[in-house]
Design a protein around this motif. Sequence first.
Motif, short mmCIF file in Angstrom:
data_model
loop_
_atom_site.label_atom_id
_atom_site.label_comp_id
_atom_site.label_asym_id
_atom_site.label_seq_id
_atom_site.Cartn_x
_atom_site.Cartn_y
_atom_site.Cartn_z
N VAL A 5 25.66 56.88 49.06
CA VAL A 5 25.66 55.92 47.71
C VAL A 5 25.03 56.72 46.80
N ASP A 8 26.54 58.93 44.26
CA ASP A 8 27.36 58.34 43.06
C ASP A 8 26.38 58.43 41.92
N THR A 185 23.22 46.48 49.39
CA THR A 185 24.00 45.82 48.68
C THR A 185 23.61 45.93 47.13
N THR A 187 25.19 44.81 43.32
CA THR A 187 26.31 44.07 42.61
C THR A 187 25.86 44.36 40.94
N TRP A 191 30.74 47.41 38.59
CA TRP A 191 31.60 47.80 39.68
C TRP A 191 32.57 46.43 39.97
N ARG A 195 28.84 47.25 45.87
CA ARG A 195 28.63 48.70 46.57
C ARG A 195 27.77 48.44 47.76
N ARG A 197 25.62 50.22 50.89
CA ARG A 197 25.24 51.62 51.62
C ARG A 197 24.64 51.12 53.09
#
Length: 251
Positions: A5, A8, A185, A187, A191, A195, A197
Amino acid sequence: MVDHVFADLSLAALYDSLNPWGPGDDFYLGLVREAGAVLDIGCGTGQLLRRARDEGHRGRLMGLDPAAAMLVQARRARPDVEWVLGDVRVRQWQEEFDLVVMTGHAFQELVTDEQIRHCLRAVRAALRDGGRFVFETRNPGARAWERWTPDRVHEITGADGAPVRVWHEVQDGGLHRGRVRYTETYTGRRWPSPRVRNGVLRFLDAGTLDDFLAEAGLTTTERYGNWERGPLTPTSPEIITVARRARPPRR
């Protein structure tokens, strides 16, 4: 182990907002001020070493992290600190540092015995005589994972001004064989979908930590249960360990 994660860039840029400066950072900063050469293993975005350099630390400061996106943030802020991509499996030093630290519960990312042993052997090799290794783990007696629930939502603001919501959820009912599996998580409008992890943390008691340290040729010289240097109790939130080189490690 690279946290995919935080590999990114968009999420690595949020790391400092999710982990603002706190009492633990003040604790470590005091140690860094006293040391001429410092290695920060699992440095992330390098908040600790960046602050030390901002304050005028003139010695050697090196941050080691396996996530390239995290080091992008670190280099942008302080290019005059040594930022090294990798981990102790591929990067090693011999008696070069007065202080080695692992902050932000990074030690708990070492989930197997062999990962712990390899890390501690590398730490001992990196320390000069009289040098210190300082790290913290969450005390399993405090059962912190019971508070990692989806209803505890953290909301932060991204660089674009948009809100980002983050929450954690423990998997498999909690602690199993000293390990907790969880999801983290994210949000936000940047996105198209959340996303997520997936993480694993290992929880060790003080006695087991001391056994691993001794096997690597390190000995505990100080231990605290909180950032105010209070004593370790069965329910203290942290196990904060200060160790030094002892005899040569067992082979």
